[in-house]
Structure formats: C-alpha cells, structure tokens
Design a protein around this motif. Structure first.
Motif, PDB file in Angstrom:
ATOM      1  N   GLY A 559      28.802 -10.336 -16.839  1.00 50.56           N
ATOM      2  CA  GLY A 559      28.965  -9.821 -15.479  1.00 50.56           C
ATOM      3  C   GLY A 559      29.300  -8.353 -15.411  1.00 50.56           C
ATOM      4  N   THR A 560      29.092  -7.609 -16.501  1.00 45.23           N
ATOM      5  CA  THR A 560      29.459  -6.189 -16.498  1.00 45.23           C
ATOM      6  C   THR A 560      28.690  -5.423 -15.428  1.00 45.23           C
ATOM      7  N   SER A 561      27.422  -5.720 -15.284  1.00 36.98           N
ATOM      8  CA  SER A 561      26.614  -4.974 -14.312  1.00 36.98           C
ATOM      9  C   SER A 561      27.131  -5.174 -12.894  1.00 36.98           C
ATOM     10  N   GLU A 562      27.598  -6.354 -12.575  1.00 36.61           N
ATOM     11  CA  GLU A 562      28.136  -6.608 -11.237  1.00 36.61           C
ATOM     12  C   GLU A 562      29.552  -6.056 -11.086  1.00 36.61           C
ATOM     13  N   LEU A 563      30.341  -6.161 -12.135  1.00 36.53           N
ATOM     14  CA  LEU A 563      31.744  -5.759 -12.037  1.00 36.53           C
ATOM     15  C   LEU A 563      31.914  -4.248 -12.026  1.00 36.53           C
ATOM     16  N   LYS A 564      30.890  -3.515 -12.394  1.00 38.31           N
ATOM     17  CA  LYS A 564      30.970  -2.050 -12.320  1.00 38.31           C
ATOM     18  C   LYS A 564      30.722  -1.532 -10.907  1.00 38.31           C
ATOM     19  N   PRO A 566      31.150  -1.145  -6.729  1.00 40.95           N
ATOM     20  CA  PRO A 566      32.297  -1.180  -5.803  1.00 40.95           C
ATOM     21  C   PRO A 566      32.549  -2.603  -5.319  1.00 40.95           C
ATOM     22  N   VAL A 567      33.768  -2.854  -4.939  1.00 37.56           N
ATOM     23  CA  VAL A 567      34.160  -4.221  -4.651  1.00 37.56           C
ATOM     24  C   VAL A 567      33.355  -4.826  -3.513  1.00 37.56           C
ATOM     25  N   LYS A 568      32.981  -4.032  -2.535  1.00 40.10           N
ATOM     26  CA  LYS A 568      32.242  -4.583  -1.403  1.00 40.10           C
ATOM     27  C   LYS A 568      30.779  -4.856  -1.732  1.00 40.10           C
ATOM     28  N   ALA A 569      30.323  -4.310  -2.841  1.00 38.81           N
ATOM     29  CA  ALA A 569      28.923  -4.515  -3.230  1.00 38.81           C
ATOM     30  C   ALA A 569      28.762  -5.602  -4.275  1.00 38.81           C
ATOM     31  N   VAL A 570      29.848  -6.200  -4.701  1.00 33.41           N
ATOM     32  CA  VAL A 570      29.782  -7.221  -5.751  1.00 33.41           C
ATOM     33  C   VAL A 570      29.238  -8.524  -5.169  1.00 33.41           C
ATOM     34  N   ASN A 571      28.353  -9.151  -5.880  1.00 34.42           N
ATOM     35  CA  ASN A 571      27.785 -10.441  -5.478  1.00 34.42           C
ATOM     36  C   ASN A 571      28.668 -11.539  -6.078  1.00 34.42           C
ATOM     37  N   ILE A 572      29.535 -12.120  -5.236  1.00 34.56           N
ATOM     38  CA  ILE A 572      30.484 -13.121  -5.725  1.00 34.56           C
ATOM     39  C   ILE A 572      29.750 -14.388  -6.130  1.00 34.56           C
ATOM     40  N   ASN A 653      37.754   3.406  -4.154  1.00 39.67           N
ATOM     41  CA  ASN A 653      36.993   3.453  -5.403  1.00 39.67           C
ATOM     42  C   ASN A 653      37.245   2.237  -6.276  1.00 39.67           C
ATOM     43  N   ILE A 654      37.820   1.158  -5.703  1.00 39.99           N
ATOM     44  CA  ILE A 654      38.071  -0.047  -6.488  1.00 39.99           C
ATOM     45  C   ILE A 654      36.736  -0.680  -6.858  1.00 39.99           C
ATOM     46  N   VAL A 655      36.613  -1.016  -8.147  1.00 41.45           N
ATOM     47  CA  VAL A 655      35.395  -1.657  -8.632  1.00 41.45           C
ATOM     48  C   VAL A 655      35.695  -3.114  -8.908  1.00 41.45           C
ATOM     49  N   GLY A 656      34.663  -3.819  -9.320  1.00 37.52           N
ATOM     50  CA  GLY A 656      34.809  -5.253  -9.523  1.00 37.52           C
ATOM     51  C   GLY A 656      35.807  -5.611 -10.601  1.00 37.52           C
ATOM     52  N   PHE A 657      35.927  -4.759 -11.638  1.00 39.74           N
ATOM     53  CA  PHE A 657      36.861  -5.086 -12.717  1.00 39.74           C
ATOM     54  C   PHE A 657      38.312  -5.132 -12.224  1.00 39.74           C
ATOM     55  N   THR A 658      38.680  -4.216 -11.346  1.00 43.67           N
ATOM     56  CA  THR A 658      40.066  -4.160 -10.869  1.00 43.67           C
ATOM     57  C   THR A 658      40.308  -5.094  -9.684  1.00 43.67           C
ATOM     58  N   ALA A 659      39.237  -5.561  -9.013  1.00 39.28           N
ATOM     59  CA  ALA A 659      39.398  -6.445  -7.859  1.00 39.28           C
ATOM     60  C   ALA A 659      39.182  -7.908  -8.208  1.00 39.28           C
ATOM     61  N   LEU A 689      47.118  -8.692 -16.501  1.00 37.83           N
ATOM     62  CA  LEU A 689      46.610  -8.856 -17.865  1.00 37.83           C
ATOM     63  C   LEU A 689      45.158  -8.412 -17.972  1.00 37.83           C
ATOM     64  N   LEU A 690      44.376  -8.706 -16.929  1.00 40.68           N
ATOM     65  CA  LEU A 690      42.979  -8.284 -16.946  1.00 40.68           C
ATOM     66  C   LEU A 690      42.861  -6.767 -16.934  1.00 40.68           C
ATOM     67  N   SER A 691      43.729  -6.080 -16.194  1.00 39.14           N
ATOM     68  CA  SER A 691      43.679  -4.615 -16.187  1.00 39.14           C
ATOM     69  C   SER A 691      44.009  -4.044 -17.567  1.00 39.14           C
ATOM     70  N   LEU A 692      44.978  -4.664 -18.281  1.00 38.17           N
ATOM     71  CA  LEU A 692      45.279  -4.215 -19.644  1.00 38.17           C
ATOM     72  C   LEU A 692      44.106  -4.502 -20.585  1.00 38.17           C
ATOM     73  N   ARG A 693      43.499  -5.681 -20.441  1.00 38.38           N
ATOM     74  CA  ARG A 693      42.343  -6.010 -21.276  1.00 38.38           C
ATOM     75  C   ARG A 693      41.185  -5.053 -21.003  1.00 38.38           C
ATOM     76  N   HIS A 694      40.967  -4.757 -19.743  1.00 36.45           N
ATOM     77  CA  HIS A 694      39.860  -3.866 -19.402  1.00 36.45           C
ATOM     78  C   HIS A 694      40.104  -2.456 -19.931  1.00 36.45           C
ATOM     79  N   LEU A 695      41.346  -1.975 -19.813  1.00 32.78           N
ATOM     80  CA  LEU A 695      41.660  -0.648 -20.338  1.00 32.78           C
ATOM     81  C   LEU A 695      41.545  -0.629 -21.855  1.00 32.78           C
ATOM     82  N   GLU A 696      41.959  -1.719 -22.498  1.00 27.05           N
ATOM     83  CA  GLU A 696      41.785  -1.792 -23.948  1.00 27.05           C
ATOM     84  C   GLU A 696      40.306  -1.740 -24.310  1.00 27.05           C
ATOM     85  N   THR A 697      39.488  -2.437 -23.527  1.00 26.51           N
ATOM     86  CA  THR A 697      38.048  -2.416 -23.784  1.00 26.51           C
ATOM     87  C   THR A 697      37.480  -1.010 -23.614  1.00 26.51           C
ATOM     88  N   LEU A 698      37.941  -0.276 -22.609  1.00 25.70           N
ATOM     89  CA  LEU A 698      37.459   1.099 -22.400  1.00 25.70           C
ATOM     90  C   LEU A 698      37.855   2.005 -23.563  1.00 25.70           C
TER      91      LEU A 698
END
Length: 945
Positions: A559-564, A566-572, A653-659, A689-698
């Motif tokens: 789901g990286t392509s969707e989670l990148k 903006p939050v309002k553009a994400v296809n849930i 500027n919130i993206v799918g990863f943070t939302a 925890l997801l924000s820490l995991r995502h930052l670790e991934t970055l």
C-alpha cells in the motif's frame, strides 16, 4: 354529620319551647284556681271565662226603675283575673329509677338542668321568649336541606368520594343549640363529651366547631389539620381540658388527609404502602372511638377526665403520625418549603429529556424535575426518625412497623434487580435509574462507555440508609445480571423464593452479597469462557501493537503508493482489500486468527501529535470522543499556542502513513470490556508505534541510498566534502539509534511487561510488571469482579500511554520536534543524492563521469546514479558552504532538542515514573554523537518484540 347535628338542635329547641310554655302558664294556672276558690266561698257562681276581661275595662251606665214604689239598681262589673301556678320538681329516688339505664338517666339530668335554669330566669324572660316565638311563626323559615354528592375519581383508589358537609355555622337559627351559659356544669360536660366523640371522627359538634379560617374544601388546610373553637360560656376547667384534647382531633384530620393525598399514583409504591399501614392504624382508632361512645352511653361515671385518660396513648401515636406526615409534606413542598431542598430547585434536565425522548406524559405528578418525596427518600426519612425516637418505646414500635410495611414494595424491586437484572419501577423511586434511550446498539459509536456508565446509574439522593454501604454492589449485581440476561443466561420467568421481604429481615445484607457474588461469577464465566476474552485481547495485541507483524510489513509494502498520497486522496477501500489479502495469506501469522474479520482500515484526518496535545491540555483522555467522528469534546477545543507548535506537522500535509489507523469491532458483551474508549487507546498507541516504524523505515532507506548512490560512495579529493559526508552519516546514525532505542523501549520495556501483568490478573494471579509470568493458579477471574477486570484493562492502556510519553505536553512537544527533524533530514539526504555531485569537482569532470559509468555498470537498480552518470551537472563551488550550513542546522536542532528531552526525562523519572531512567540511558548514545553498533541491528525492520 350536619343532619345529626340538626336533629340534636331541633330536640333542644323543642325542649326550650316546652319549658318556656310551662313557665308562662304557671302563674296563670295559680291565679285561676285562686279565683275559683273565692267564688266557692261566697256561694256565688263563677262567671264564664268568656265574660272575663282585663281589670281596667269600661263599666256600662246603670239604669233606675221603679216597681211598686221601690227603686231598683242594676250594676254589671267585668274583671280579668290572672292566676299563677308554681310547679315544684323533685328528683326521684334511685331505688325507684333502678329500671332506667344510665344513658336515659343522663338524658333526664340534662333536661332537668335545662328546665331548672329556665325556671330561675324569671317570668319576664319567659314572656319575652314566648313573644319571640309567636313572631317567629309569622316569618317564613329558610329551608335547610343539605344534599350529599359524589366527587370525581382521583388516582387514589380508596380516597373518600363523599362531598364535604356544610359547616355548622351555616345552619339556621332554629337548629342552633342553646347557649352554654344556660346549662349546668353537668349538662355542659355531657354536651362537650358528646361533641368530642364527633370531633374525634373529623366532624363538627354543637359547641365545638371549626375556626373561621379553616376551609375544608382547601387541600392545604386539610393537610395542615383542622383547628377547632369552643362556643363561649363553657366552664374554664372544662375549657382547658377540652382544648388539650382537641389536639388529637387536629392530628387525626391531618393524617386522614395525608393518607388520601399520598395514595395518589404519582407518589409511588412506597408511599402507597406507608398509607396502607397508616390506614390500618386509623381503623383501630375509629374502633376505639366507637368503644368510647359505648362507654359514654352506658357508663354514668364516664367523665371528661376519663375520656382524656383513655385517649392519651392514642393521642401520642397520632402526634407521631402527624409529625411524620408533615415532614413528608414539607419534602413535597405541599404545605411549606423545606429549607434543606433549596439547593435542589434546578430541574433534573437529564430526566426531563429522557421522559420526552421516551414519549412520557409530563403531568404535574410525573414531571421528573418536580420534587416528590418517594421511594428511598421516604424510607430514609423513616429510618432517621426511628433513630431519633429510639428513647420513646411507643414511637419506636410505631415507626418500626411503618418502616417494615413501607419497605415491602421497595424490597420487591430490589429482589427483581438483584436476581433477574430487571427494573420494575413505574414511579421512578428505586435507587437504580435506567435510561432506556441508551441501547447496546450504540456501543459501536460509544467512545465514553455511555452504555455501561450511564444506562444504569444510582440516584444519589434516593438511596435508603440501609443500602448506603452496599450501593455499589447493588448497582453492579443488577448490571452484571442484565448483561447475562441479554445474552440469554438468566431465566427471568423463574420466581425468586426465600428472599427477605423487608429491611428488618436479618438476611437482608446476606441477600445482597450473595446476589452480587452470583452475578459477578456468571458474567466472568460468560466473558472468559463463552466469549474467550483472553484470545480477543491477544488478537488486539497482534494488530495494534505490531506483535509478530510480518503481515503488516507486507501490507505497508503493497500500500505504499496509496499511503504516500494526502489523506483525503487515499482510497480506503483499496487499502481494506489489501489488508484482507494480507491477512488471508497462507504463510501469515494472522491467517490462523479467528478474529481477523473484525479488523478494519480507516483514516484519521487529525494528526496524532495535535490530537494528543488537545487531549492533554483540555480535558484528559477519559473525556474525549473519537476525533474522526468530530465528537463534541473535540469540536469545542480551541487551538492554543501549546497545541500548535511551529515545528509540529501541518495537518494539511498529512499523508496516508501518518493518518492510517486500524479499527476493531467487538460483539456484545465483549464490547463492555473492549469498549470504544479502550479501542481509542489502542489506536493512539498504534499510530505512535506506526510513526516510529515509518520513521525507522525512512532512515533505513536513507542509509540504503547512501550505500548505493555513487555520489555518496565516491571518495572525493575535497577533504571538506568528505568531512561533510561523514557528519551526515553520523547524524543519520544518531537519528536511527534514537528511533530504534525509543521503539525498543516502548515495545520491550513498556508494553510487554504491562501486558504480562494484565494477563496474569486476568487469569487470577497477582503478578507484577516484572514478574515475568505466572503459575496459572486460581480459577477464571478468582475472586475478582468484572468491573475490576474492566478497570485493569483501562489501567494497562493508560500506563502504556503514560510511559510512552503520550500524556505529557512538554514531552510531546519535544518529541514532535525531534520526529519532524528526523523526517525532514531523511527526505533531505535523499534529495542530496542528486545535488551533491555539483559540490564534488571530481564527479563533475568528464573523466570522472567515464570512470563512474564504468563502475556503475553492474548496478542498474539506482535511478539517480544512472541519471548522474548520463549528464553530470557543472561544478558549483558555492554548493558546499550551503551544504555545510544546512547540515550544521540539522545537527544543532537535533542535538539541542535531544538534550532537552533527556533533561525532561530525568526530571519526570524522578517525579513520576522511574521507568524513564532506562530510556535516558539508551538515548544518551544518540546524544553523544557516536554512530556505534546499534543494539537492535540495522535490519530490525518490522519484526516483533
């Protein structure tokens, strides 16, 4: 009553008329006999009565005649002779009257007293009364014909429906009794005794009447009790005693009116039972009055003092009933305002809205805001009066009986609640209040445990003193059984037997404790065995705490392509499909989870840090609703500088990863333990925890970029540029150490020990957070209660939030700045891969370009390297100073905020929780600036704990 009084008045009037006639004709009869004797002595015949006129009649003229030379004279005289006759009365001998009853003897004494008083009044008074009587015959009398009728029905089934009789003062003069001044002392006492027997039953007498201010048609006057007045002329000794005895009549009238009013429907079953008990006492009272009347009619020695002695115990009982009735009426504000209830004048808005919502009738007696003393308040009032009257045996016996009878309907409701979990309270007088508008269907949107906390609540002011110590157990026992009943675990048709029926039963408290223990055991068994609560909690841990989360790593990759976006553009919907696909992957850990269908994907448009700052600065986590639904608590939060730090993420500027966040649906009754309030806490921890995991991934991606890009791997001849690269690598390593150490601390040192403690308490073993396990002793739940279990679950989540630094505003602000710095630096170093070539003179020369091309032939995976080798940019000597300046700002920002964080952690470790000391020791490595070996390894990725 009025007809009886009228007949008595008529009897006295006839006796008075007869006596006056005897007095008037007495002298006439004596004078006539005297004239007859005179005529008999003279030997002349008595003239006829028709020829007698008054003494001063005109005499006719005399005539003279002559006969044989003699003169003859004739004279006619008219005289009026008035004779007087005196009648002497002599009392008969008791021996001769032995055949007469005492009641008849008393009546003859009254008549003789009346005749004697009238005989001594003189002939002038007799003549005057005779003339008044003659004049009264000429004037037409007003007809006196009082009618009785039936009044309308009320909600009190046994209330009197007979119309109120007219007052004695309204009777015509010919029915009024003779004045008391004309009666002898014995006659006055007999008349007052006769009146008291009527007054004691609530009626007026001939000489004892209502005061002028009393209106029997007014309910307030009847409730206050009738006041009586005695007609003038009564002997002072009799008046004082009679005034004292009239208090009992006032008390009886007030208590009788109280019973009729409090028996109405709106006053509840407890008041109805109390009135029924009082009605039995009033029936005994009327039996006593009938016995006293029998004594009055048959016993010649029955006097006013004897009556007073007979009624003294009853008078005391009626006084106690009168005082109790007035205290209840004051609570109801029916006679006067109660000063203790002035603070409760505000309407009960919640009950009013509840009544309107259920379509209830807001009649005056049913308005929830109206103060009515009923239910537990009446029982409490009786209990307090019983305690204050403990030194009075008669009052104690009376109040004990009233409390026993009044508590019967309350005990019926209590047993129904304790043993069936149901409330049968049509008059809203039970201590537990049910809001039927809160249904279990709303549990899916219930973020404040409204169903469990507010559907059944305790009426604080309506708790009887007998239940004050066990009010919590009473509430929980019914709540537990109600849940079990809704799941089909309680047979409500089974009649409850062998339970206490009144408050004074010695088994009263044992009944409450036994019902509470049974209800708790039943619900614990339902939760832990039937609905497998421990397995549900383990499933939550896998999904929200990323425990054994290989499936989630795969989901993030897909789901990286969707989670990148903006939050309002994400296809849930697309993300949900990807999650379902991952969860059903045969090799996944979640494939064997029976509850994977309950996991859903959703987006939260409010940033985690901003939401947590609102929670901390405004109302606390227990009071807030879900920010996704725009609950009332969130909409009323006003932004403050504390909630809007300059370096905090911009919500635009919130993206799918943070939302991204997960949701979890739980069926009833597990939704009581895993409620929306607890799911909200799980979501907060998951996002953190997801924000820490995502930052670790970055940062790991940045490390990968630095390892593969030629611009980073090339050793430049410019030593200043090489030093800049080493500084950038060191800063990246420090950031990665910070993120990994923080993630390890949150998972291995906060969540896992607290989780083991929760599981140990769930199994009934009391193992601390450092116990490391349990021996599995004890049955399911042991002696614990469902509420303790629910509280343990909430405490576990709150402890995790606190020790993960998510409930402290200062730590949140510092943490947000560090996280933002790390995220910006990871994106900046990836951007530098394209621009660093212009700062390296070796990479900008054609020969360097050729050598770089030849060295990059085996690796064609990196896009930027191939682009750089194709067309190297021109050398820019001003690029390196800019890079040095930018890197210095990143280093200074990260180091400064990390030092502030360490100082704050040391402070809070000393003042709040000591567990933060371990985090301080781990983060000191990142603060010192050394890259060093990472404790968790660079390849930790999204693995488990």
């Amino acid at each position: 009553m009025s007809s009886a009084a009228g007949s008595r008045n008529a009897t006295h009037t006839e006796r008075r008329t007869t006596s006056s006639r005897d007095t008037t004709t007495g002298p006439s009869r004596s004078r006539t006999s005297y004239a007859q004797s005179t005529h008999r002595d003279s030997g002349k015949p008595h003239p006829p009565p028709s020829s007698i006129n008054n003494d001063h009649a005109d005499r006719p003229s005399s005539g003279h005649g002559r006969t044989n030379g003699h003169v003859t004279e004739k004279r006619t005289e008219k005289q009026h002779v008035t004779s007087r006759e005196q009648i002497s009365v002599r009392t008969k001998s008791p021996v001769k009257e032995s055949g007469i009853s005492p009641g008849q003897r008393r009546e003859k004494q009254v008549e003789r007293g009346k005749m004697g008083s009238r005989a001594g009044a003189g002939s002038a008074a007799g003549v005057r009364k005779e003339r008044e009587k003659e004049r009264g015959k000429d004037t037409p009398e007003v007809p006196w014909n009082p009618q009785v009728s039936l009044v309308a029905h009320t909600t009190a089934p046994l209330a009197c429906r007979v119309s109120i009789p007219p007052l004695a003062s309204q009777a015509p003069p010919n029915l009024q009794p003779p004045p008391l001044t004309q009666l002898s002392l014995q006659a006055q006492e007999a008349a007052i005794l006769n009146d008291l027997l009527f007054v004691y039953m609530g009626f007026e007498g001939q000489y004892i009447r209502f005061v002028d201010a009393y209106n029997p048609a007014e309910e307030k006057d009847r409730l206050a009790g009738p006041a009586f007045r005695i007609l003038p002329g009564l002997d002072p000794s009799l008046r004082d005693l009679t005034t004292t005895m009239l208090k009992m009549a006032t008390h009886y009238g007030a208590v009788e009116a109280f019973v009729e009013v409090q028996s109405r429907e709106e006053f509840g079953a407890v008041n109805h039972a109390l009135c029924a008990a009082i009605r039995k006492l009033l029936k005994d009272y009327l039996i006593l009055i009938a016995q006293l009347e029998h004594q009055f009619l048959t016993n010649s020695t029955f006097t006013l003092h004897v009556l007073h002695l007979h009624t003294m115990p009853t008078s005391h009982i009626l006084f106690q009933l009168y005082a109790l009735a007035h205290e209840i009426l004051r609570k109801n504000s029916m006679i006067e305002d109660d000063p203790e209830d002035e603070a409760d004048d505000l309407d009960d808005v919640e009950n009013l809205i509840e009544a309107l919502r259920e379509g209830g009738d807001l009649a005056p007696g049913n308005i929830p805001g109206k103060r009515i003393c009923k239910g537990g308040r009446v029982l409490g009032l009786l209990t307090r009066r019983l305690a204050s009257m403990s030194g009075d045996p008669a009052a104690r016996t009376l109040l004990t009986k009233l409390l026993r009878e009044a508590s019967r309907p309350y005990m019926t409701m209590l047993n129904e609640w304790l043993h069936h979990g149901g409330i049968r309270d049509p008059h809203a007088e039970f201590l537990v209040k049910e809001q039927k508008s809160i249904r279990r269907e709303k549990l899916k949107e219930d973020y404040i445990d409204e169903y469990w906390e507010k559907r059944y609540t305790v009426r604080e002011n309506d708790v009887p003193p007998q239940l004050e110590g066990v009010r919590g157990k009473v509430l929980l026992a019914g709540k537990y059984l109600n849940v079990v009943r809704e799941c089909g675990g309680v047979d409500i048709s089974k009649e409850v037997k062998d339970v206490p029926k009144t408050f004074d039963d010695p088994r009263f408290l044992d009944n409450v404790n036994a019902a509470y223990a049974y209800a708790n055991r039943s619900l614990l068994n339902l939760l832990l065995t039937t609905h497998v609560l421990p397995a549900r909690l383990r499933s939550l841990k896998h999904y929200f705490f990323l425990d054994r989360s290989d499936f989630f790593s795969y989901f993030l990759e897909l789901g990286t392509s969707e989670l990148k976006k903006p939050v309002k553009a994400v296809n849930i919907g697309k993300l949900q499909s990807l999650l379902d696909l991952v969860l059903r992957q045969p090799g996944s850990v979640a494939a064997s989870d029976p509850f994977k269908e309950d996991v859903k994907v959703q987006m939260n448009e409010v940033g985690l840090t901003k939401w947590l700052m609102r929670v901390v600065n405004v109302s606390g986590i227990d009071q807030d609703a879900n920010p996704t639904t725009g609950g009332p608590d969130m909409t009323t939060v006003q932004p403050t500088p504390a909630t809007q730090p300059s370096s905090v993420e911009d919500e635009k500027n919130i993206v799918g990863f943070t939302a991204l966040e997960l949701d979890y649906s739980v069926p009833f009754p597990l939704s009581l333990v895993i409620s929306r309030k607890t799911v909200l806490r799980y979501q907060l921890l998951f996002r953190y925890l997801l924000s820490l995991r995502h930052l670790e991934t970055l940062l790991v991606g940045s490390w990968t970029e630095h390892s593969k890009a030629a611009s980073w791997r090339h050793k430049s001849s410019n030593k200043e540029l090489e030093m800049w690269k080493r500084r950038a690598w060191t800063l990246r390593a420090r950031m990665l150490v910070f993120v990994q150490q923080l993630l390890y601390f949150c998972t291995a040192e906060v969540i896992e020990p607290n989780w083991r403690g929760l599981m140990a308490r769930l199994e009934g073993s009391d193992v601390g957070r450092d116990g490391g396990g349990h021996d599995g002793g004890g049955g399911p739940g042991g002696s614990r209660t469902v509420d303790e279990l629910m509280q343990d679950h909430v405490d576990f989540l709150d402890t995790c939030l606190k020790e993960c630094m998510l409930t402290n505003s200062k730590l949140l602000r510092i943490h947000a700045k560090i996280m933002t710095t790390c995220t910006m630096f990871a994106a900046y170093t990836t951007y530098l891969s394209k621009t660093i070539i212009s700062a390296d003179p070796d990479l900008c020369s054609p020969s360097a370009s050729k050598s770089k091309t030849s060295s990059n032939k085996p690796s064609s995976t990196t896009g930027p390297s191939s682009t750089d080798s194709a067309s190297p940019p021109p050398y820019d000597p001003t690029r390196l100073p800019k890079l040095l300046d930018t890197l210095a700002k990143y280093e200074e920002n990260f180091s400064r905020h990390l030092r502030i964080l360490l100082d704050a952690l040391n402070y809070y470790a000393a003042t709040e929780t000591v567990v933060l000391l371990g985090l301080c020791a781990r983060l000191s490595t990142a603060s010192e600036g050394g890259g060093g070996a990472l404790p968790l390894g660079m390849g930790m990725g999204m693995g488990g704990f």
